[in-house]
Design a protein around this motif. Structure first.
Motif, PDB file in Angstrom:
ATOM      1  N   ASP A 161      15.586  27.441  14.766  1.00 32.73           N
ATOM      2  CA  ASP A 161      14.558  26.492  14.431  1.00 32.73           C
ATOM      3  C   ASP A 161      14.010  26.825  13.070  1.00 32.73           C
ATOM      4  O   ASP A 161      13.785  25.615  12.372  1.00 32.73           O
ATOM      5  N   GLU A 162      13.903  27.985  12.428  1.00 36.21           N
ATOM      6  CA  GLU A 162      13.176  28.150  11.374  1.00 36.21           C
ATOM      7  C   GLU A 162      14.307  28.416  10.081  1.00 36.21           C
ATOM      8  O   GLU A 162      14.131  28.352   8.969  1.00 36.21           O
ATOM      9  N   GLY A 163      15.338  28.593  10.534  1.00 32.55           N
ATOM     10  CA  GLY A 163      16.758  28.919   9.632  1.00 32.55           C
ATOM     11  C   GLY A 163      16.554  30.239   9.003  1.00 32.55           C
ATOM     12  O   GLY A 163      17.204  30.305   7.825  1.00 32.55           O
ATOM     13  N   LEU A 164      15.916  31.173   9.564  1.00 32.93           N
ATOM     14  CA  LEU A 164      15.771  32.433   8.657  1.00 32.93           C
ATOM     15  C   LEU A 164      17.211  33.161   8.885  1.00 32.93           C
ATOM     16  O   LEU A 164      17.797  33.215  10.057  1.00 32.93           O
ATOM     17  N   SER A 165      17.547  34.259   7.938  1.00 33.94           N
ATOM     18  CA  SER A 165      18.632  34.932   7.880  1.00 33.94           C
ATOM     19  C   SER A 165      18.336  36.175   8.837  1.00 33.94           C
ATOM     20  O   SER A 165      17.180  36.534   8.998  1.00 33.94           O
ATOM     21  N   ASP A 166      19.390  36.885   9.401  1.00 37.91           N
ATOM     22  CA  ASP A 166      19.058  38.027  10.139  1.00 37.91           C
ATOM     23  C   ASP A 166      18.262  38.999   9.600  1.00 37.91           C
ATOM     24  O   ASP A 166      17.306  39.636  10.039  1.00 37.91           O
ATOM     25  N   ARG A 167      18.515  39.168   8.110  1.00 34.96           N
ATOM     26  CA  ARG A 167      17.698  40.268   7.268  1.00 34.96           C
ATOM     27  C   ARG A 167      16.270  39.831   7.205  1.00 34.96           C
ATOM     28  O   ARG A 167      15.439  40.646   7.573  1.00 34.96           O
ATOM     29  N   ASP A 168      15.825  38.422   7.108  1.00 36.60           N
ATOM     30  CA  ASP A 168      14.571  38.003   7.053  1.00 36.60           C
ATOM     31  C   ASP A 168      13.923  38.241   8.206  1.00 36.60           C
ATOM     32  O   ASP A 168      12.635  38.694   8.310  1.00 36.60           O
ATOM     33  N   ILE A 169      14.440  38.198   9.370  1.00 33.31           N
ATOM     34  CA  ILE A 169      14.001  38.173  10.580  1.00 33.31           C
ATOM     35  C   ILE A 169      13.673  39.392  10.881  1.00 33.31           C
ATOM     36  O   ILE A 169      12.368  39.920  11.237  1.00 33.31           O
ATOM     37  N   ALA A 170      14.694  40.515  10.595  1.00 25.29           N
ATOM     38  CA  ALA A 170      14.165  41.979  10.566  1.00 25.29           C
ATOM     39  C   ALA A 170      12.855  42.224   9.971  1.00 25.29           C
ATOM     40  O   ALA A 170      12.185  43.085  10.189  1.00 25.29           O
ATOM     41  N   GLU A 171      13.078  41.968   8.626  1.00 28.41           N
ATOM     42  CA  GLU A 171      11.642  42.114   7.890  1.00 28.41           C
ATOM     43  C   GLU A 171      10.501  41.822   8.369  1.00 28.41           C
ATOM     44  O   GLU A 171       9.507  42.292   8.428  1.00 28.41           O
TER      45      GLU A 171
END
Length: 179
Positions: free
Chosen positions: A141-151
């Motif tokens: 829904d937010e379109g965040l990358s896996d890396r951004d989510i991890a951070e």
């Protein structure tokens, strides 16, 4: 189903022939689904392209038991929403969903069918464990990358990738059971 599992295994191994076969099998259905909402061939083609780009990028996370139909439908659903967001960047998600469910020129039967699919999707997401749901929604829904989510969540990247893969698998299975 055994053929699909074999194709998923081959896709995970970066076999271009498996990718071509999957594209030939699923692209027309994905195009038809997306075109029903977008009404613009160029935009619809871009959605199909993005779905298969995502499939290729995420191929190594695919599980043998993955329902490709459910997985690809979920990817398509999110790409259509992204296309609407791009066109109407001031719209909130609820407004986009309202636009999807009240498309002009469609019969009541089509709107009910879409609403059924939306309900199945919402049920699937609601049934995910909290962490998986949070990761899934941030990604889709937010379109965040896996890396951004991890951070953002202060989790290892491998955890995010694994949880997202599990969530997609569960959502796909939920679609298969309720299709």
């Amino acid at each position: 189903m055994a053929v699909e599992k074999a194709l998923v295994r081959q896709l995970r191994a970066a076999n271009p022939e498996a990718f071509r076969l999957l594209f030939e099998q699923y692209a027309p259905r994905i195009y038809q689904f997306a075109a029903g909402y977008l009404k613009q061939p160029a935009q619809t083609e871009e959605v199909v392209r993005q779905v298969f780009v995502r499939l290729w990028e995420k191929r190594w996370t695919l599980d043998d038991d993955l329902s490709l139909n459910g997985y690809l439908f979920t990817l398509t659903y999110h790409q259509v929403l992204a296309a609407f967001r791009e066109l109407h960047s001031v719209c909130r998600t609820q407004e986009v969903l309202l636009r999807l469910t009240t498309r002009s020129g469609n019969s009541q039967e089509e709107r009910l069918l879409y609403q059924d699919w939306e309900n199945v999707y919402q049920q699937a997401v609601t049934r995910l464990p909290l962490r998986q749901r949070k990761i899934f929604l941030l990604s889709r829904d937010e379109g965040l990358s896996d890396r951004d989510i991890a951070e953002l969540l202060r989790l290892p990247l491998t955890t995010v990738v694994g949880e997202l893969s599990k969530a997609l698998n569960k959502v796909g299975k939920h679609f298969d059971r309720n299709a």
